[in-house]
Motif scaffolding. Structure first.
Motif, mmCIF file in Angstrom:
data_model
loop_
_atom_site.group_PDB
_atom_site.id
_atom_site.type_symbol
_atom_site.label_atom_id
_atom_site.label_comp_id
_atom_site.label_asym_id
_atom_site.label_seq_id
_atom_site.Cartn_x
_atom_site.Cartn_y
_atom_site.Cartn_z
ATOM 1 N N LEU A 1 2.387 2.133 -3.255
ATOM 2 C CA LEU A 1 1.454 2.652 -4.260
ATOM 3 C C LEU A 1 0.882 4.020 -3.890
ATOM 4 O O LEU A 1 -0.016 4.518 -4.577
ATOM 5 C CB LEU A 1 0.302 1.660 -4.463
ATOM 6 C CG LEU A 1 0.693 0.373 -5.191
ATOM 7 C CD1 LEU A 1 -0.395 -0.679 -5.048
ATOM 8 C CD2 LEU A 1 0.950 0.675 -6.676
ATOM 9 N N ALA A 2 1.391 4.631 -2.831
ATOM 10 C CA ALA A 2 0.858 5.930 -2.405
ATOM 11 C C ALA A 2 0.932 6.923 -3.558
ATOM 12 O O ALA A 2 1.978 7.094 -4.179
ATOM 13 C CB ALA A 2 1.639 6.451 -1.205
ATOM 14 N N PRO A 3 -0.194 7.578 -3.883
ATOM 15 C CA PRO A 3 -0.206 8.472 -5.042
ATOM 16 C C PRO A 3 0.546 9.770 -4.823
ATOM 17 O O PRO A 3 0.817 10.481 -5.766
ATOM 18 C CB PRO A 3 -1.696 8.725 -5.293
ATOM 19 C CG PRO A 3 -2.378 8.383 -4.027
ATOM 20 C CD PRO A 3 -1.522 7.383 -3.306
ATOM 21 N N PHE B 1 -4.361 4.860 -8.118
ATOM 22 C CA PHE B 1 -3.442 4.307 -7.128
ATOM 23 C C PHE B 1 -4.112 4.213 -5.756
ATOM 24 O O PHE B 1 -3.887 3.259 -5.008
ATOM 25 C CB PHE B 1 -2.157 5.147 -7.082
ATOM 26 C CG PHE B 1 -1.308 4.931 -8.306
ATOM 27 C CD1 PHE B 1 -0.345 3.948 -8.324
ATOM 28 C CD2 PHE B 1 -1.517 5.676 -9.455
ATOM 29 C CE1 PHE B 1 0.410 3.713 -9.470
ATOM 30 C CE2 PHE B 1 -0.765 5.457 -10.606
ATOM 31 C CZ PHE B 1 0.198 4.478 -10.603
ATOM 32 N N THR B 2 -4.962 5.192 -5.457
ATOM 33 C CA THR B 2 -5.722 5.121 -4.200
ATOM 34 C C THR B 2 -6.636 3.893 -4.211
ATOM 35 O O THR B 2 -6.763 3.187 -3.210
ATOM 36 C CB THR B 2 -6.542 6.407 -4.003
ATOM 37 O OG1 THR B 2 -5.644 7.527 -4.022
ATOM 38 C CG2 THR B 2 -7.279 6.391 -2.672
ATOM 39 N N GLN C 1 0.838 -1.208 0.000
ATOM 40 C CA GLN C 1 0.000 0.000 0.000
ATOM 41 C C GLN C 1 0.871 1.255 0.000
ATOM 42 O O GLN C 1 0.598 2.210 -0.718
ATOM 43 C CB GLN C 1 -0.889 0.026 1.250
ATOM 44 C CG GLN C 1 -2.082 -0.872 1.208
ATOM 45 C CD GLN C 1 -2.979 -0.597 2.406
ATOM 46 O OE1 GLN C 1 -2.559 -0.710 3.552
ATOM 47 N NE2 GLN C 1 -4.207 -0.197 2.143
ATOM 48 N N ARG C 2 1.908 1.226 0.828
ATOM 49 C CA ARG C 2 2.799 2.399 0.899
ATOM 50 C C ARG C 2 3.501 2.615 -0.430
ATOM 51 O O ARG C 2 3.699 3.750 -0.873
ATOM 52 C CB ARG C 2 3.834 2.192 2.001
ATOM 53 C CG ARG C 2 3.220 2.273 3.375
ATOM 54 C CD ARG C 2 4.303 2.528 4.436
ATOM 55 N NE ARG C 2 3.667 2.796 5.713
ATOM 56 C CZ ARG C 2 3.823 2.059 6.811
ATOM 57 N NH1 ARG C 2 4.645 1.028 6.800
ATOM 58 N NH2 ARG C 2 3.202 2.372 7.916
ATOM 59 N N ILE D 1 -1.692 8.762 5.204
ATOM 60 C CA ILE D 1 -3.099 8.722 5.590
ATOM 61 C C ILE D 1 -3.930 9.560 4.619
ATOM 62 O O ILE D 1 -5.007 9.172 4.199
ATOM 63 C CB ILE D 1 -3.276 9.231 7.035
ATOM 64 C CG1 ILE D 1 -2.664 8.211 7.993
ATOM 65 C CG2 ILE D 1 -4.744 9.458 7.364
ATOM 66 C CD1 ILE D 1 -2.546 8.690 9.413
ATOM 67 N N SER E 1 -3.506 10.015 1.553
ATOM 68 C CA SER E 1 -3.662 9.392 0.250
ATOM 69 C C SER E 1 -4.604 8.203 0.293
ATOM 70 O O SER E 1 -5.038 7.729 -0.734
ATOM 71 C CB SER E 1 -2.317 8.968 -0.292
ATOM 72 O OG SER E 1 -1.718 8.029 0.567
ATOM 73 N N VAL E 2 -4.918 7.714 1.494
ATOM 74 C CA VAL E 2 -5.821 6.575 1.589
ATOM 75 C C VAL E 2 -7.188 6.999 2.093
ATOM 76 O O VAL E 2 -8.179 6.358 1.837
ATOM 77 C CB VAL E 2 -5.204 5.486 2.498
ATOM 78 C CG1 VAL E 2 -6.190 4.355 2.723
ATOM 79 C CG2 VAL E 2 -3.940 4.952 1.860
ATOM 80 N N GLY E 3 -7.251 8.139 2.791
ATOM 81 C CA GLY E 3 -8.524 8.621 3.294
ATOM 82 C C GLY E 3 -9.472 8.933 2.149
ATOM 83 O O GLY E 3 -9.046 9.044 0.996
ATOM 84 N N GLY E 4 -10.746 9.082 2.473
ATOM 85 C CA GLY E 4 -11.736 9.235 1.424
ATOM 86 C C GLY E 4 -11.705 10.588 0.728
ATOM 87 O O GLY E 4 -12.221 10.742 -0.365
ATOM 88 N N VAL F 1 -8.085 14.785 -5.346
ATOM 89 C CA VAL F 1 -8.082 14.426 -6.762
ATOM 90 C C VAL F 1 -9.458 14.673 -7.370
ATOM 91 O O VAL F 1 -10.476 14.355 -6.761
ATOM 92 C CB VAL F 1 -7.757 12.934 -6.909
ATOM 93 C CG1 VAL F 1 -7.717 12.549 -8.364
ATOM 94 C CG2 VAL F 1 -6.461 12.625 -6.217
ATOM 95 N N THR F 2 -9.477 15.251 -8.543
ATOM 96 C CA THR F 2 -10.755 15.408 -9.253
ATOM 97 C C THR F 2 -10.782 14.451 -10.419
ATOM 98 O O THR F 2 -9.976 14.533 -11.324
ATOM 99 C CB THR F 2 -10.918 16.846 -9.789
ATOM 100 O OG1 THR F 2 -9.760 17.141 -10.578
ATOM 101 C CG2 THR F 2 -11.042 17.839 -8.677
ATOM 102 N N PRO G 1 -3.942 9.809 -9.813
ATOM 103 C CA PRO G 1 -3.818 9.437 -8.393
ATOM 104 C C PRO G 1 -4.958 8.557 -7.892
ATOM 105 O O PRO G 1 -4.736 7.658 -7.065
ATOM 106 C CB PRO G 1 -3.792 10.792 -7.667
ATOM 107 C CG PRO G 1 -3.371 11.782 -8.702
ATOM 108 C CD PRO G 1 -3.908 11.264 -10.008
ATOM 109 N N GLN H 1 -4.513 0.914 -3.533
ATOM 110 C CA GLN H 1 -4.160 0.861 -2.108
ATOM 111 C C GLN H 1 -5.318 0.273 -1.292
ATOM 112 O O GLN H 1 -5.103 -0.555 -0.415
ATOM 113 C CB GLN H 1 -3.875 2.271 -1.586
ATOM 114 C CG GLN H 1 -2.530 2.838 -1.965
ATOM 115 C CD GLN H 1 -2.292 4.148 -1.224
ATOM 116 O OE1 GLN H 1 -3.047 5.104 -1.377
ATOM 117 N NE2 GLN H 1 -1.260 4.185 -0.414
ATOM 118 N N ARG H 2 -6.525 0.711 -1.605
ATOM 119 C CA ARG H 2 -7.687 0.200 -0.865
ATOM 120 C C ARG H 2 -7.861 -1.296 -1.106
ATOM 121 O O ARG H 2 -8.218 -2.044 -0.206
ATOM 122 C CB ARG H 2 -8.952 0.938 -1.307
ATOM 123 C CG ARG H 2 -8.983 2.365 -0.816
ATOM 124 C CD ARG H 2 -10.418 2.922 -0.859
ATOM 125 N NE ARG H 2 -10.436 4.218 -0.214
ATOM 126 C CZ ARG H 2 -10.774 5.356 -0.821
ATOM 127 N NH1 ARG H 2 -11.175 5.348 -2.062
ATOM 128 N NH2 ARG H 2 -10.753 6.488 -0.150
#
Lengths: 128, 128
Positions: free
Chosen positions: A107-109, B100-101, A104-105, A117, A119-122, A126-127, B97, B104-105
């Motif tokens: 692949l962090a964007p 990749f998120t 996971q780390r 955190i 990059s994984v939070g909801g 990013v649009t 991005p 990660q999920r």
């Protein structure tokens, strides 16, 4: 718990935090190659769902021969994604959570300097 | 920003949150297959490091022929990992991005019901 903790050291450099060296790219690509087989992903998901699984109970649901399932389980174990423990006549497999956290780390964007955190939070900025 | 937002819908079911169906496993394995090549990982890391890259400036550092680099960039774009935009005579690539998120999920070591933050934070209960 992992039988091959050294392999955890090899992988995984953050993919998007700066240009990877050839060696770093090869190490990371090797892990993704192990994950690039649908039967292996189903095996991982079944072991995770059960908490731990005996090889004997994985053959039927994945619909492959026993030697094929054994081969896949060996590849997943060698890649540090599964740990194995022999009890009596059967070998039992468990997920190695730290290995998945490392992937996971990797692949962090965002670059590593930012909080993983975010990059994984909801609520990523990013649009899409 | 992504040119192929539909592909973001296909992938990625959480691998370790319950047994994957065959179709879910195939979708996820296909993305990992795209990532299982060291040259592609180096291309992704170079585009990420630069913010955006023209195909013309990626050929030399990755040490492959122009057609090979174009093929890899097309595969990464088709997998939703890169977006592309033509400006004048060159095509420019950027990281997507959100893709990749999503990966990660999919690799979260705990079932989705738990906070994904816990699974990426440094203090996982895993003993390795």
């Amino acid at each position: 718990m992992a039988k091959d903790p050294e392999s955890l050291e090899v992988c995984c450099e953050p993919l998007l935090a700066g240009a990877l060296s050839s060696a770093e790219a090869e190490d990371l690509a090797a892990v993704f190659k192990v994950l690039s087989d649908p039967a292996r992903l189903r095996l991982l998901s079944m072991v995770a769902a059960a908490g731990e699984s005996c090889a004997c109970e994985l053959v039927e649901p994945v619909g492959r021969s026993q030697p094929t399932v054994s081969h896949h389980l060996a590849a997943l174990t060698e890649a540090g994604l599964l740990s194995r423990e022999r009890r009596g006549r059967w070998v039992w497999y468990q997920i190695v959570p730290a290995r998945f956290t490392a992937l996971q780390r990797a692949l962090a964007p965002q670059p590593r300097a930012t909080s993983p955190i975010d990059s994984v939070g909801g609520n990523s900025p990013v649009t899409i």
